[in-house]
Design an enzyme around this catalytic site. Structure first.
Site, mmCIF file in Angstrom:
data_model
loop_
_atom_site.group_PDB
_atom_site.id
_atom_site.type_symbol
_atom_site.label_atom_id
_atom_site.label_comp_id
_atom_site.label_asym_id
_atom_site.label_seq_id
_atom_site.Cartn_x
_atom_site.Cartn_y
_atom_site.Cartn_z
ATOM 1 N N SER A 88 0.835 -1.276 -0.031
ATOM 2 C CA SER A 88 -0.038 0.213 0.043
ATOM 3 C C SER A 88 0.836 1.243 -0.042
ATOM 4 O O SER A 88 0.363 2.458 -0.083
ATOM 5 C CB SER A 88 -0.784 0.125 1.420
ATOM 6 O OG SER A 88 -0.157 0.096 2.355
ATOM 7 N N THR A 212 -2.753 3.020 2.902
ATOM 8 C CA THR A 212 -1.948 4.236 3.032
ATOM 9 C C THR A 212 -1.472 4.327 4.319
ATOM 10 O O THR A 212 -1.817 3.531 5.184
ATOM 11 C CB THR A 212 -2.942 5.565 2.877
ATOM 12 O OG1 THR A 212 -3.431 5.576 1.340
ATOM 13 C CG2 THR A 212 -2.157 6.812 3.173
ATOM 14 N N THR A 230 1.573 6.842 0.243
ATOM 15 C CA THR A 230 0.895 5.936 -0.193
ATOM 16 C C THR A 230 1.237 5.675 -1.765
ATOM 17 O O THR A 230 1.865 6.586 -2.255
ATOM 18 C CB THR A 230 -0.546 6.195 -0.156
ATOM 19 O OG1 THR A 230 -1.390 5.242 -0.553
ATOM 20 C CG2 THR A 230 -0.948 7.554 -1.348
ATOM 21 N N ARG A 240 -3.684 9.642 -11.884
ATOM 22 C CA ARG A 240 -4.814 9.715 -10.840
ATOM 23 C C ARG A 240 -4.156 10.150 -9.539
ATOM 24 O O ARG A 240 -3.216 9.571 -8.965
ATOM 25 C CB ARG A 240 -5.609 8.693 -10.557
ATOM 26 C CG ARG A 240 -6.793 8.724 -9.340
ATOM 27 C CD ARG A 240 -6.127 8.053 -8.049
ATOM 28 N NE ARG A 240 -7.365 8.008 -6.998
ATOM 29 C CZ ARG A 240 -6.890 7.796 -5.806
ATOM 30 N NH1 ARG A 240 -5.808 7.417 -5.243
ATOM 31 N NH2 ARG A 240 -7.927 7.651 -4.875
ATOM 32 N N VAL A 241 -4.391 11.264 -8.686
ATOM 33 C CA VAL A 241 -3.910 11.970 -7.710
ATOM 34 C C VAL A 241 -4.866 11.494 -6.539
ATOM 35 O O VAL A 241 -6.136 11.698 -6.785
ATOM 36 C CB VAL A 241 -3.666 13.126 -7.696
ATOM 37 C CG1 VAL A 241 -2.854 13.589 -6.337
ATOM 38 C CG2 VAL A 241 -2.471 13.400 -8.718
ATOM 39 N N GLY A 242 -4.583 10.831 -5.316
ATOM 40 C CA GLY A 242 -5.518 10.780 -4.313
ATOM 41 C C GLY A 242 -5.319 12.008 -3.421
ATOM 42 O O GLY A 242 -4.885 12.951 -3.625
ATOM 43 N N THR A 263 -6.839 7.799 5.770
ATOM 44 C CA THR A 263 -6.447 6.525 4.768
ATOM 45 C C THR A 263 -7.964 6.252 4.170
ATOM 46 O O THR A 263 -8.962 6.596 4.721
ATOM 47 C CB THR A 263 -5.906 5.475 5.237
ATOM 48 O OG1 THR A 263 -6.684 4.777 6.291
ATOM 49 C CG2 THR A 263 -4.464 5.850 5.979
ATOM 50 N N GLY A 264 -7.952 5.439 3.162
ATOM 51 C CA GLY A 264 -9.281 5.060 2.605
ATOM 52 C C GLY A 264 -9.405 5.780 1.225
ATOM 53 O O GLY A 264 -8.578 6.224 0.451
HETATM 54 N N1 GLY Z 1 -6.066 7.268 0.547
HETATM 55 C C1 GLY Z 1 -5.233 6.890 -0.680
HETATM 56 C C2 GLY Z 1 -5.776 7.247 -2.077
HETATM 57 O O1 GLY Z 1 -6.952 7.004 -2.076
HETATM 58 O O2 GLY Z 1 -4.823 7.185 -2.804
#
Ligand code: GLY
Length: 358
Positions: A88, A212, A230, A240-242, A263-264
């Site tokens: 992760s 994460t 993460t 894609r950016v989280g 996280t999540g």
């Molecule tokens: N919380 C990590 C992500 O969604 O990238």
């Protein structure tokens, strides 16, 4: 003015008087009440496994010698990033849809309100350290993609292959089974995700696909720092950016209040500015535990309007400047625990499952 100066002198003398039962008054304008300092220094991570424990012990070594929260947080985050078995975060993280590991990380110093972050960073094993360099050596907050890589290389970070055999095999299996349930399509909260989740039941041994880590610390001066790092959503669309590198979403730190991390499902965390919200809840007098639960409730309340069955799998952690702890998860399948290291040793803090979902 005279009163406030003498009050500050009194506070400083009180803090310097010894450990254990120090009193810190509310900062001007804050809803927080005067409380005992429960624990200082202190370091926590949302990783409640053995790697999390190793990370806490390494961060603690720095804190107990009088080192800074910034140094302790970086050291602890690096240990988790460098674990090849952890799918992760960092080296060994699951790749994007093209089989390329793209890492996100943020760093924040609660004393100076400085922040730095990187997103879609490839080939660097320790994005937390690059985020710290952005924070300390630029006037920018967020560097992405090739720009982040160029910056890291300029500072001497070696380029390395981040895709382990374990992660490559899991990615290939995903490609074999790819269907309309991949991450191209409508937002998860507008569709039935149970079908999609069946893929993950085949991999009970790996971290959740939004896995994460958050690391938050208070040093012996009372300065607070935090990092979120993460590999992001597994098999995400390239680029894609989280939430992890977004200050206020995946991380927020304020010396006057505390710190929070998420996280999540990053998409939910970004849209709710969850970490900033948690810190502001604490500023209004909520405990870290209440603040974590409040943020989850905010997300549930919003989705109720469009899909009452949708309970995304967030896990939130928070600490107050007094050393109080908070941890809460959205879903019963996620462990509401975090690793904590204080002068009483290592413990796993049990938070709450605030929303179980289906
Ligand atoms: N919380 C990590 C992500 O969604 O990238």
């Amino acid at each position: 003015m005279k009163n406030s100066i003498s009050r500050r002198k009194f506070v400083n003398r009180t803090i310097g008087a010894g450990a254990g039962m120090l009193i810190v008054p509310a900062a001007a304008g804050l809803g927080m009440q005067s409380k005992n300092i429960l624990s200082r220094p202190l370091i926590i991570t949302s990783h409640a496994n053995d790697t999390g424990k190793n990370a806490m012990e390494a961060g603690w070594e720095i804190l107990i010698k009088g080192g800074s929260a910034v140094d302790a947080v970086e050291k602890a985050a690096n240990i988790i990033e460098l674990d090849p078995e952890d799918t992760s975060v960092g080296f060994g993280g699951l790749p994007n849809e093209n089989g390329v590991v793209q890492l996100d990380a943020s760093f924040m110093d609660g004393k100076t309100y400085s922040a730095g972050a990187v997103a879609c960073l490839e080939n660097i094993k320790t994005p937390a350290s690059v985020a710290r360099m952005v924070m300390q050596h630029t006037d920018h907050v967020l560097l992405v993609g090739t720009g982040a890589l160029e910056f890291a290389k300029a500072w001497g970070f070696p380029e390395e292959n981040l895709l382990t055999e374990k992660a490559r095999k899991i990615w290939l299996r995903w490609k074999e089974e790819m269907s309309e349930d991949d991450d191209w399509g409508a937002p998860d909260h507008l569709k039935n995700i149970m079908k999609k989740e069946s893929y993950w039941r085949d991999f009970p041994d790996i971290e959740h696909h939004y896995g994460t880590t958050n690391v938050l610390a208070i040093d012996s001066n009372g300065d607070i720092a935090g990092c979120t790092t993460t590999s992001g959503l597994s098999f995400k669309i390239n680029g894609r950016v989280g939430d992890s590198p977004i200050i206020g979403a995946g991380l927020y730190v304020d010396n006057e209040v505390g710190a929070a991390g998420a996280t999540g499902r990053g998409e939910d965390v970004i849209k709710s500015c969850a970490s900033y919200y948690m810190v502001m809840r604490m500023k209004d007098g909520r405990t870290p535990q209440q603040a974590c639960e409040d943020a989850l409730q905010m997300i549930v309340e919003r989705y109720k309007k469009v899909n009452p069955d949708f309970y995304p799998r967030e896990k939130f952690v928070a600490i107050s400047r007094y050393g109080e702890l908070g941890c809460a998860t959205m879903n019963g399948s996620r462990n509401p625990q975090m690793s904590v290291m204080t002068d009483k040793g290592y413990t796993r803090f049990d938070g709450t499952i605030a929303y179980k979902g289906k």
